[in-house]
Write a protein that holds these residues in place. Sequence first.
Motif, PDB file in Angstrom:
ATOM      1  N   ARG A 117       0.826  -1.214   0.000  1.00 54.66           N
ATOM      2  CA  ARG A 117       0.000   0.000   0.000  1.00 54.66           C
ATOM      3  C   ARG A 117       0.861   1.265   0.000  1.00 54.66           C
ATOM      4  NH1 ARG A 117      -5.424  -0.344   1.192  1.00 54.66           N
ATOM      5  NH2 ARG A 117      -6.210  -2.418   1.711  1.00 54.66           N
ATOM      6  N   LYS A 118       1.898   1.264   0.827  1.00 51.07           N
ATOM      7  CA  LYS A 118       2.756   2.455   0.924  1.00 51.07           C
ATOM      8  C   LYS A 118       3.522   2.699  -0.374  1.00 51.07           C
ATOM      9  CE  LYS A 118       3.236   2.353   5.946  1.00 51.07           C
ATOM     10  NZ  LYS A 118       4.125   2.071   7.103  1.00 51.07           N
ATOM     11  N   ILE A 119       4.010   1.631  -0.992  1.00 49.63           N
ATOM     12  CA  ILE A 119       4.738   1.766  -2.257  1.00 49.63           C
ATOM     13  C   ILE A 119       3.814   2.315  -3.336  1.00 49.63           C
ATOM     14  CG2 ILE A 119       5.794   0.458  -4.154  1.00 49.63           C
ATOM     15  CD1 ILE A 119       6.980  -1.402  -1.966  1.00 49.63           C
ATOM     16  N   ILE A 120       2.615   1.748  -3.424  1.00 53.08           N
ATOM     17  CA  ILE A 120       1.676   2.184  -4.463  1.00 53.08           C
ATOM     18  C   ILE A 120       1.253   3.628  -4.229  1.00 53.08           C
ATOM     19  CG2 ILE A 120      -0.641   1.796  -5.420  1.00 53.08           C
ATOM     20  CD1 ILE A 120      -0.180  -1.230  -4.656  1.00 53.08           C
ATOM     21  N   GLY A 121       0.928   3.978  -2.979  1.00 48.52           N
ATOM     22  CA  GLY A 121       0.519   5.347  -2.674  1.00 48.52           C
ATOM     23  C   GLY A 121       1.611   6.363  -2.940  1.00 48.52           C
ATOM     24  N   ALA A 122       2.834   6.045  -2.490  1.00 45.54           N
ATOM     25  CA  ALA A 122       3.954   6.980  -2.675  1.00 45.54           C
ATOM     26  C   ALA A 122       4.293   7.143  -4.149  1.00 45.54           C
ATOM     27  CB  ALA A 122       5.174   6.485  -1.903  1.00 45.54           C
ATOM     28  N   GLU A 123       4.266   6.044  -4.902  1.00 47.84           N
ATOM     29  CA  GLU A 123       4.634   6.139  -6.323  1.00 47.84           C
ATOM     30  C   GLU A 123       3.563   6.858  -7.125  1.00 47.84           C
ATOM     31  OE1 GLU A 123       7.418   5.761  -9.384  1.00 47.84           O
ATOM     32  OE2 GLU A 123       7.499   5.724  -7.192  1.00 47.84           O
ATOM     33  N   PHE A 124       2.294   6.686  -6.727  1.00 43.39           N
ATOM     34  CA  PHE A 124       1.242   7.457  -7.394  1.00 43.39           C
ATOM     35  C   PHE A 124       1.509   8.949  -7.251  1.00 43.39           C
ATOM     36  CE2 PHE A 124      -2.637   9.848  -7.661  1.00 43.39           C
ATOM     37  CZ  PHE A 124      -3.326   9.257  -8.703  1.00 43.39           C
ATOM     38  N   ILE A 125       1.852   9.355  -6.042  1.00 48.83           N
ATOM     39  CA  ILE A 125       2.156  10.767  -5.803  1.00 48.83           C
ATOM     40  C   ILE A 125       3.356  11.204  -6.642  1.00 48.83           C
ATOM     41  CG2 ILE A 125       3.004  12.377  -4.057  1.00 48.83           C
ATOM     42  CD1 ILE A 125       1.277  10.762  -2.030  1.00 48.83           C
ATOM     43  N   ASN A 126       4.387  10.354  -6.715  1.00 46.44           N
ATOM     44  CA  ASN A 126       5.575  10.689  -7.507  1.00 46.44           C
ATOM     45  C   ASN A 126       5.239  10.870  -8.980  1.00 46.44           C
ATOM     46  OD1 ASN A 126       7.231  10.558  -5.251  1.00 46.44           O
ATOM     47  ND2 ASN A 126       7.799   8.420  -5.589  1.00 46.44           N
ATOM     48  N   VAL A 127       4.453   9.940  -9.531  1.00 44.75           N
ATOM     49  CA  VAL A 127       4.094  10.014 -10.950  1.00 44.75           C
ATOM     50  C   VAL A 127       3.261  11.263 -11.219  1.00 44.75           C
ATOM     51  CG1 VAL A 127       2.795   8.898 -12.815  1.00 44.75           C
ATOM     52  CG2 VAL A 127       4.219   7.521 -11.286  1.00 44.75           C
ATOM     53  N   PHE A 128       2.266  11.491 -10.358  1.00 42.00           N
ATOM     54  CA  PHE A 128       1.407  12.654 -10.532  1.00 42.00           C
ATOM     55  C   PHE A 128       2.207  13.950 -10.393  1.00 42.00           C
ATOM     56  CE2 PHE A 128      -1.632  15.845  -8.941  1.00 42.00           C
ATOM     57  CZ  PHE A 128      -2.601  15.769  -9.923  1.00 42.00           C
ATOM     58  N   ALA A 129       3.097  13.991  -9.412  1.00 41.18           N
ATOM     59  CA  ALA A 129       3.910  15.196  -9.198  1.00 41.18           C
ATOM     60  C   ALA A 129       4.855  15.438 -10.370  1.00 41.18           C
ATOM     61  CB  ALA A 129       4.707  15.067  -7.904  1.00 41.18           C
ATOM     62  N   GLY A 213      -7.627   2.220  -3.314  1.00 43.15           N
ATOM     63  CA  GLY A 213      -6.617   3.011  -4.021  1.00 43.15           C
ATOM     64  C   GLY A 213      -5.513   2.161  -4.619  1.00 43.15           C
ATOM     65  N   PRO A 214      -5.004   1.155  -3.891  1.00 42.03           N
ATOM     66  CA  PRO A 214      -3.969   0.286  -4.467  1.00 42.03           C
ATOM     67  C   PRO A 214      -4.508  -0.683  -5.506  1.00 42.03           C
ATOM     68  CG  PRO A 214      -3.852   0.330  -2.064  1.00 42.03           C
ATOM     69  CD  PRO A 214      -5.153   0.944  -2.442  1.00 42.03           C
ATOM     70  N   GLY A 215      -5.809  -0.620  -5.773  1.00 38.67           N
ATOM     71  CA  GLY A 215      -6.394  -1.421  -6.832  1.00 38.67           C
ATOM     72  C   GLY A 215      -6.236  -2.916  -6.616  1.00 38.67           C
ATOM     73  N   LEU A 216      -5.973  -3.624  -7.713  1.00 37.26           N
ATOM     74  CA  LEU A 216      -5.821  -5.074  -7.637  1.00 37.26           C
ATOM     75  C   LEU A 216      -4.571  -5.484  -6.866  1.00 37.26           C
ATOM     76  CD1 LEU A 216      -6.841  -6.108 -11.271  1.00 37.26           C
ATOM     77  CD2 LEU A 216      -8.269  -6.072  -9.212  1.00 37.26           C
ATOM     78  N   GLY A 217      -3.753  -4.519  -6.504  1.00 33.95           N
ATOM     79  CA  GLY A 217      -2.544  -4.815  -5.742  1.00 33.95           C
ATOM     80  C   GLY A 217      -2.829  -5.462  -4.400  1.00 33.95           C
ATOM     81  N   VAL A 218      -4.013  -5.187  -3.804  1.00 33.16           N
ATOM     82  CA  VAL A 218      -4.357  -5.786  -2.518  1.00 33.16           C
ATOM     83  C   VAL A 218      -5.326  -6.955  -2.687  1.00 33.16           C
ATOM     84  CG1 VAL A 218      -3.864  -3.766  -1.114  1.00 33.16           C
ATOM     85  CG2 VAL A 218      -6.137  -4.017  -2.134  1.00 33.16           C
ATOM     86  N   ARG A 219      -5.578  -7.332  -3.933  1.00 28.98           N
ATOM     87  CA  ARG A 219      -6.378  -8.532  -4.209  1.00 28.98           C
ATOM     88  C   ARG A 219      -5.528  -9.617  -4.859  1.00 28.98           C
ATOM     89  NH1 ARG A 219     -11.844  -5.317  -6.289  1.00 28.98           N
ATOM     90  NH2 ARG A 219     -12.277  -4.357  -4.261  1.00 28.98           N
ATOM     91  N   CYS A 220      -4.341  -9.238  -5.308  1.00 32.95           N
ATOM     92  CA  CYS A 220      -3.328 -10.196  -5.754  1.00 32.95           C
ATOM     93  C   CYS A 220      -2.462 -10.457  -4.520  1.00 32.95           C
ATOM     94  CB  CYS A 220      -2.511  -9.603  -6.904  1.00 32.95           C
ATOM     95  SG  CYS A 220      -1.446 -10.767  -7.767  1.00 32.95           S
ATOM     96  N   LEU A 221      -2.895 -11.412  -3.702  1.00 37.59           N
ATOM     97  CA  LEU A 221      -2.368 -11.566  -2.351  1.00 37.59           C
ATOM     98  C   LEU A 221      -0.932 -12.064  -2.354  1.00 37.59           C
ATOM     99  CD1 LEU A 221      -5.519 -13.305  -0.843  1.00 37.59           C
ATOM    100  CD2 LEU A 221      -5.046 -10.864  -1.044  1.00 37.59           C
ATOM    101  N   GLY A 222      -0.116 -11.466  -1.471  1.00 38.85           N
ATOM    102  CA  GLY A 222       1.302 -11.806  -1.440  1.00 38.85           C
ATOM    103  C   GLY A 222       2.062 -11.006  -2.481  1.00 38.85           C
ATOM    104  N   ALA A 223       3.269 -11.446  -2.802  1.00 39.22           N
ATOM    105  CA  ALA A 223       4.096 -10.744  -3.788  1.00 39.22           C
ATOM    106  C   ALA A 223       3.429 -10.813  -5.163  1.00 39.22           C
ATOM    107  CB  ALA A 223       5.495 -11.353  -3.826  1.00 39.22           C
TER     108      ALA A 223
END
Length: 333
Positions: A117-129, A213-223
């Motif tokens: 979640r933190k990686i996805i959230g932080a990178e979204f901000i980076n891309v948008f910024a 917000g992390p989309g399918l990232g939290v439904r694709c469980l694990g790595a």
Amino acid sequence: MENNKRPETMARITTKALADAFIEEQIAALREQIGDKKVLLALSGGVDSSVVAALLIKAIGKQLVCVHVNHGLMRKGESEDVIKIFGEAMEANLIYIDATDRFLDLLAGVADPERKRKIIGAEFINVFADEARKLENITYLAQGTIYPDILESIKQAEGKKAVKSHHNVGGLPEDLKFELVEPLKLLFKDEVRVVGEALGLPHAMVYRQPFPGPGLGVRCLGAITRDRLNALREADAILREEFDNSGLNEKVWQYFIAVPDIKSVGVKDESRYEGWPAIIRAVNTTDAMTATIEEIPYAVLHHITQRITNEVEGINRVLYDLTPKPTGTIEWE
């Protein structure tokens, strides 16, 4: 916080007439606030950002710049729908960024859900910024803030534990100095939907299911791996299609597929076939604090199982999660 407090006399927006009056009032207020300046909006395709976009297009047209970031974790067809509806039908000033590789490379090997979640959230901000810095003469930042977000912020300010954090533009770097435009900040979610339909947005977009917000990232469980993510996306698309066909989409508050990082032995074409399970989650709730399980007709479950196991590469079992909240949560991660 006074400007963020909903007046006690404010009527609930429950009809098209009330929504039309709200839209007319907001268009006038937005034009007065923005003038001839430009506005930037992170357009996810969710109901809140979509209604803000439609409202701003009506108010200021091409002065709005929408940025849609595809992080590779969207459901099937969602980014394409954003482009079709806003870029083509509404002729919005839309910038589309395919950042799939950027996100999935960062997520490679990361199994812990909070780290994901933190990686996805932080990178979204980076891309948008990064995109925001390329644009000139942007004065305002529009956000799909709604009243429950304000209430959660008030609780946090009072020292209570935050209900949740919002992943998209809440933590932009300080060097992006924008004034905020938040035309929905005094509305509840059901009111936002009424306004969205009054603005002419498609019903499917206005009533889009809650999507993390992390989309399918939290439904694709694990790595997350690309092959398992693709299997999840295809299985989820089949589930949504069959719920639409059977009318369950109108009866179930939220439904989705989760695919864990485990394999079991199966049989395909008379040979051993190792594959992942697709787990169906279908719940009803009024406040998201508790949730009950919707009873899905066996014939529908059987048909969904046949389609997923026959059409989706890598899936060899379909399971149905019968756990209410509590003890389960609505999402798996």
